[in-house]
Design a protein around this motif. Sequence first.
Motif, short mmCIF file in Angstrom:
data_model
loop_
_atom_site.label_atom_id
_atom_site.label_comp_id
_atom_site.label_asym_id
_atom_site.label_seq_id
_atom_site.Cartn_x
_atom_site.Cartn_y
_atom_site.Cartn_z
N GLU A 1 16.68 29.29 -14.04
CA GLU A 1 17.04 29.64 -15.41
C GLU A 1 16.62 28.50 -16.33
O GLU A 1 16.57 27.35 -15.90
CB GLU A 1 18.54 29.93 -15.53
N TYR A 2 16.34 28.86 -17.58
CA TYR A 2 15.82 27.87 -18.52
C TYR A 2 16.78 27.77 -19.69
O TYR A 2 17.19 28.78 -20.26
CB TYR A 2 14.42 28.28 -19.00
N GLN A 3 17.15 26.53 -20.04
CA GLN A 3 18.02 26.33 -21.18
C GLN A 3 17.26 25.57 -22.26
O GLN A 3 16.69 24.51 -21.99
CB GLN A 3 19.28 25.55 -20.77
N PRO A 4 17.24 26.11 -23.49
CA PRO A 4 16.43 25.48 -24.54
C PRO A 4 16.87 24.06 -24.90
O PRO A 4 18.06 23.74 -24.87
CB PRO A 4 16.60 26.41 -25.74
N LEU A 5 15.90 23.26 -25.23
CA LEU A 5 16.10 21.93 -25.80
C LEU A 5 15.72 22.03 -27.27
O LEU A 5 14.60 22.42 -27.59
CB LEU A 5 15.20 20.92 -25.08
N VAL A 6 16.67 21.72 -28.12
CA VAL A 6 16.52 22.00 -29.54
C VAL A 6 16.44 20.70 -30.34
O VAL A 6 17.21 19.77 -30.11
CB VAL A 6 17.73 22.84 -30.04
N HIS A 7 15.50 20.66 -31.27
CA HIS A 7 15.37 19.50 -32.14
C HIS A 7 16.52 19.50 -33.14
O HIS A 7 16.71 20.48 -33.87
CB HIS A 7 14.02 19.56 -32.87
N LEU A 8 17.31 18.42 -33.16
CA LEU A 8 18.51 18.42 -34.01
C LEU A 8 18.17 18.38 -35.49
O LEU A 8 18.94 18.87 -36.32
CB LEU A 8 19.41 17.23 -33.66
N GLY A 9 17.02 17.82 -35.83
CA GLY A 9 16.65 17.71 -37.23
C GLY A 9 16.36 19.06 -37.86
O GLY A 9 16.89 19.39 -38.92
N ASP A 10 15.54 19.90 -37.21
CA ASP A 10 15.13 21.16 -37.83
C ASP A 10 15.54 22.39 -37.02
O ASP A 10 15.23 23.52 -37.41
CB ASP A 10 13.61 21.17 -38.08
N GLY A 11 16.23 22.19 -35.90
CA GLY A 11 16.74 23.33 -35.13
C GLY A 11 15.68 24.07 -34.31
O GLY A 11 15.98 25.12 -33.73
N VAL B 1 13.14 25.07 -31.23
CA VAL B 1 13.14 24.96 -29.77
C VAL B 1 11.90 24.18 -29.34
O VAL B 1 10.77 24.56 -29.66
CB VAL B 1 13.14 26.35 -29.10
N ARG B 2 12.11 23.07 -28.64
CA ARG B 2 10.99 22.22 -28.25
C ARG B 2 10.61 22.36 -26.79
O ARG B 2 9.55 21.93 -26.36
CB ARG B 2 11.33 20.75 -28.53
N GLY B 3 11.51 22.93 -26.01
CA GLY B 3 11.24 23.05 -24.58
C GLY B 3 12.47 23.55 -23.87
O GLY B 3 13.36 24.13 -24.52
N ALA B 4 12.53 23.33 -22.56
CA ALA B 4 13.66 23.84 -21.79
C ALA B 4 13.87 22.99 -20.56
O ALA B 4 12.94 22.38 -20.05
CB ALA B 4 13.40 25.28 -21.38
N GLU B 5 15.13 22.99 -20.10
CA GLU B 5 15.42 22.38 -18.80
C GLU B 5 15.46 23.48 -17.75
O GLU B 5 16.09 24.53 -17.96
CB GLU B 5 16.76 21.62 -18.82
N ALA B 6 14.81 23.23 -16.63
CA ALA B 6 14.81 24.17 -15.51
C ALA B 6 16.05 23.91 -14.66
O ALA B 6 16.28 22.78 -14.23
CB ALA B 6 13.54 23.98 -14.67
N LEU B 7 16.85 24.97 -14.42
CA LEU B 7 18.07 24.84 -13.64
C LEU B 7 18.03 25.87 -12.50
O LEU B 7 17.94 27.07 -12.74
CB LEU B 7 19.30 25.04 -14.53
N VAL B 8 18.08 25.38 -11.28
CA VAL B 8 17.86 26.26 -10.13
C VAL B 8 19.14 27.00 -9.75
O VAL B 8 20.24 26.49 -9.92
CB VAL B 8 17.30 25.44 -8.93
N ARG B 9 19.01 28.23 -9.27
CA ARG B 9 20.10 29.06 -8.76
C ARG B 9 19.68 29.71 -7.45
O ARG B 9 18.48 29.89 -7.22
CB ARG B 9 20.45 30.19 -9.74
N TRP B 10 20.67 30.10 -6.67
CA TRP B 10 20.39 30.75 -5.39
C TRP B 10 21.02 32.14 -5.42
O TRP B 10 22.24 32.26 -5.53
CB TRP B 10 20.98 29.91 -4.26
N LEU B 11 20.19 33.17 -5.31
CA LEU B 11 20.72 34.54 -5.19
C LEU B 11 20.96 34.80 -3.72
O LEU B 11 20.06 35.22 -2.98
CB LEU B 11 19.73 35.56 -5.78
N HIS B 12 22.20 34.52 -3.31
CA HIS B 12 22.55 34.62 -1.89
C HIS B 12 22.87 36.08 -1.55
O HIS B 12 23.59 36.73 -2.30
CB HIS B 12 23.76 33.72 -1.62
N PRO B 13 22.31 36.60 -0.43
CA PRO B 13 22.50 38.02 -0.12
C PRO B 13 23.97 38.42 0.02
O PRO B 13 24.32 39.56 -0.28
CB PRO B 13 21.73 38.22 1.19
N GLN B 14 24.85 37.52 0.48
CA GLN B 14 26.28 37.88 0.59
C GLN B 14 27.12 37.35 -0.58
O GLN B 14 28.02 38.02 -1.06
CB GLN B 14 26.90 37.35 1.89
#
Length: 284
Positions: free
Chosen positions: A42-52, A54-67
Amino acid sequence: AKSAGGNRFELADPEADARAITRHGLTTALPAALDRGEFFIEYQPLVHLGDGSVRGAEALVRWLHPQHGVLGPDRFIPLAEHTGLIVPLGRWVLEESVRQAGEWRERGGDTDPLRINVNLSPCQLTHPGLVQDTVDILERAGVAPEALCLEVTESALIGADDDLLKPLRRLAEMGVDIALDDFGTGYSNLANLRRLPVSVLKLDRSFTQGMQQFPADPVDLKIVEGIVSLAHSLNLAVTVEGVETGAQAEQLRILGCDTAQGWYYARPGPPDRLHELALVDATG
Ligand code: C2E
Ligand code: CA
Ligand code: CA
Ligand code: CA
């Protein structure tokens, strides 16, 4: 069920047992999960505080576990670090998120390319393939090193010797940004900062939490103000995490922080959503 006599068995905590079994089960399931493609980002935006913007994103890993359904990184990253699976898993996260950044860039037309932040675990730092893997991954995706930021926790670099810092220096020389993640939670040896090849400080969420009231506690304000001015005097950009309210964003902006991340802007989400957020933002 434990049947032997003696009341020490009465102390057995069935929930702790279940957790231990799950932990063991999850640990043994990790390699096959990687082969089967059960991880996603999943990607969470990185936002420039001066003008609001979106400059990029942090990649955050998740596991879709079958059970067990979707598991957050806190459930399995420590297990993967313990078994060494974090090296191939971390390489997959890097490859996939850099590939994704390349795709955003192609679809983004002439808007500024979105930057991608990827977390590195300490085991990846000591793995000899790190620099070459990163070079190869960037090349395959056609992404410039300047668009990548690797996040390393402060604790991973505490007392780091030159051998540990060498790969990070090589990456920094290539143009990759190195961020010091969770800054302020460890020993915060500020003098040590000069020695590290970092260009970004990510202020831990605990500081942002201190900005909940408006105006914030004057001592909290002073501390953040001091960190920001020190960071800027060392040419480091400051990113704040865990921004949940407009009041927090406003106070952190006034304090001179550069970039923000948090639920106030967006929760982590699928890659297309990040792309939409960035587009909306670029077209007004
Ligand atoms: P982190 O690097 O400090 O990432 C920020 C965490 O804060 C994420 O949790 C994110 O979802 C959460 N967060 C973002 N905005 C807010 C907010 O406004 N309020 C609150 N309360 N939380 C917010 P997540 O996704 O559960 O990740 C937890 C940790 O797992 C990360 O902390 C990072 O240390 C680790 N992690 C995630 N992905 C990777 C990875 O690919 N590799 C490695 N080695 N570690 C990873
Ligand atoms: Ca991070
Ligand atoms: Ca962090
Ligand atoms: Ca954190």
